[in-house]
Design a protein around this motif. Sequence first.
Motif, PDB file in Angstrom:
ATOM      1  N   ASP A 116      43.394  42.285  40.419  1.00  0.00           N
ATOM      2  CA  ASP A 116      44.652  42.847  39.568  1.00  0.00           C
ATOM      3  C   ASP A 116      45.401  42.124  40.616  1.00  0.00           C
ATOM      4  O   ASP A 116      46.462  41.705  39.067  1.00  0.00           O
ATOM      5  CB  ASP A 116      44.878  43.809  39.679  1.00  0.00           C
ATOM      6  CG  ASP A 116      43.723  44.911  38.067  1.00  0.00           C
ATOM      7  OD1 ASP A 116      42.540  44.071  38.535  1.00  0.00           O
ATOM      8  OD2 ASP A 116      43.279  46.390  38.941  1.00  0.00           O
ATOM      9  N   LEU A 173      45.726  38.699  37.574  1.00  0.00           N
ATOM     10  CA  LEU A 173      46.276  38.903  36.930  1.00  0.00           C
ATOM     11  C   LEU A 173      47.458  39.701  35.686  1.00  0.00           C
ATOM     12  O   LEU A 173      48.550  39.278  36.544  1.00  0.00           O
ATOM     13  CB  LEU A 173      44.512  40.240  35.963  1.00  0.00           C
ATOM     14  CG  LEU A 173      43.728  40.324  36.080  1.00  0.00           C
ATOM     15  CD1 LEU A 173      43.299  41.355  35.832  1.00  0.00           C
ATOM     16  CD2 LEU A 173      43.061  38.961  36.208  1.00  0.00           C
ATOM     17  N   CYS A 233      44.133  41.797  29.876  1.00  0.00           N
ATOM     18  CA  CYS A 233      44.613  41.136  30.963  1.00  0.00           C
ATOM     19  C   CYS A 233      43.970  39.505  30.673  1.00  0.00           C
ATOM     20  O   CYS A 233      42.906  39.527  31.105  1.00  0.00           O
ATOM     21  CB  CYS A 233      44.182  42.047  32.048  1.00  0.00           C
ATOM     22  SG  CYS A 233      45.052  43.132  32.354  1.00  0.00           S
ATOM     23  N   ASP A 235      43.831  35.762  33.030  1.00  0.00           N
ATOM     24  CA  ASP A 235      44.385  35.093  34.663  1.00  0.00           C
ATOM     25  C   ASP A 235      45.174  34.401  34.317  1.00  0.00           C
ATOM     26  O   ASP A 235      45.832  33.731  33.825  1.00  0.00           O
ATOM     27  CB  ASP A 235      42.939  34.536  35.150  1.00  0.00           C
ATOM     28  CG  ASP A 235      41.899  34.880  35.452  1.00  0.00           C
ATOM     29  OD1 ASP A 235      41.700  35.842  35.554  1.00  0.00           O
ATOM     30  OD2 ASP A 235      40.862  33.803  35.090  1.00  0.00           O
ATOM     31  N   LYS A 236      46.520  34.539  35.586  1.00  0.00           N
ATOM     32  CA  LYS A 236      47.598  33.686  36.414  1.00  0.00           C
ATOM     33  C   LYS A 236      48.220  32.351  36.100  1.00  0.00           C
ATOM     34  O   LYS A 236      48.711  31.395  34.843  1.00  0.00           O
ATOM     35  CB  LYS A 236      48.496  34.278  37.428  1.00  0.00           C
ATOM     36  CG  LYS A 236      48.600  36.247  36.975  1.00  0.00           C
ATOM     37  CD  LYS A 236      49.561  36.060  38.621  1.00  0.00           C
ATOM     38  CE  LYS A 236      50.590  37.287  38.708  1.00  0.00           C
ATOM     39  NZ  LYS A 236      50.962  37.829  39.144  1.00  0.00           N
TER      40      LYS A 236
END
Length: 199
Positions: free
Chosen positions: A145, A148, A164, A166-167
């Motif tokens: 997490d 995210l 959410c 992905d960064k």
Amino acid sequence: MIKRLNIRTTKFPYFFWGFNKAYQCELDFKTGIYKNLETNTSYAFEPLNVYIFLLLKYFPLLILFYFTFSIWDFAFNKFTLSAYILALFLVCVVNFLENLARKVGIVILVVTALGLSFLIKDYFLLAYVFKYFLLLSVCVIFYLDLRLKPFCLLKGSRVVSGFCLDKESCLENEKGNKQEIKAKESLKAFFKFKTKKER
């Protein structure tokens, strides 16, 4: 910048454990519009603070662990070490194996835990294996997490759901937006310079 992604939204607002099935969606990061292409619905979306997301998701679990764990769960004797090792294997089986291999792996681990509990004459070993399995699984999910970026879906000013991403995909989008802004600024500067020259 518009992106097409398969997104799973939460079943309830601010509850990041239960998710709906994945739908193909279109996200417009400029206008902040989420469009579900399969159900033809659209909502506004905005980022949720990462710390609030983690607090909402893990605070209830921390309270649960506070009441179910004691200092003896972290006293590493033969019993707890056996339970932690079996729980770690169970986490690996559940997360890294698929379908039949996962089922066979779980059965083998349960039988091993039962056999070991008879050997060390402590018949609650299997219960502790599942307890530590939950703890280790939550640690793995927490680690995942952290990669995210959470968002809220809004209907008017009311939060109806969340999702959410992905960064990395969010960073790509921010870079794309910055490049667009830079290109527009350079065009404006060019035209200003040109008009000055003409005068």
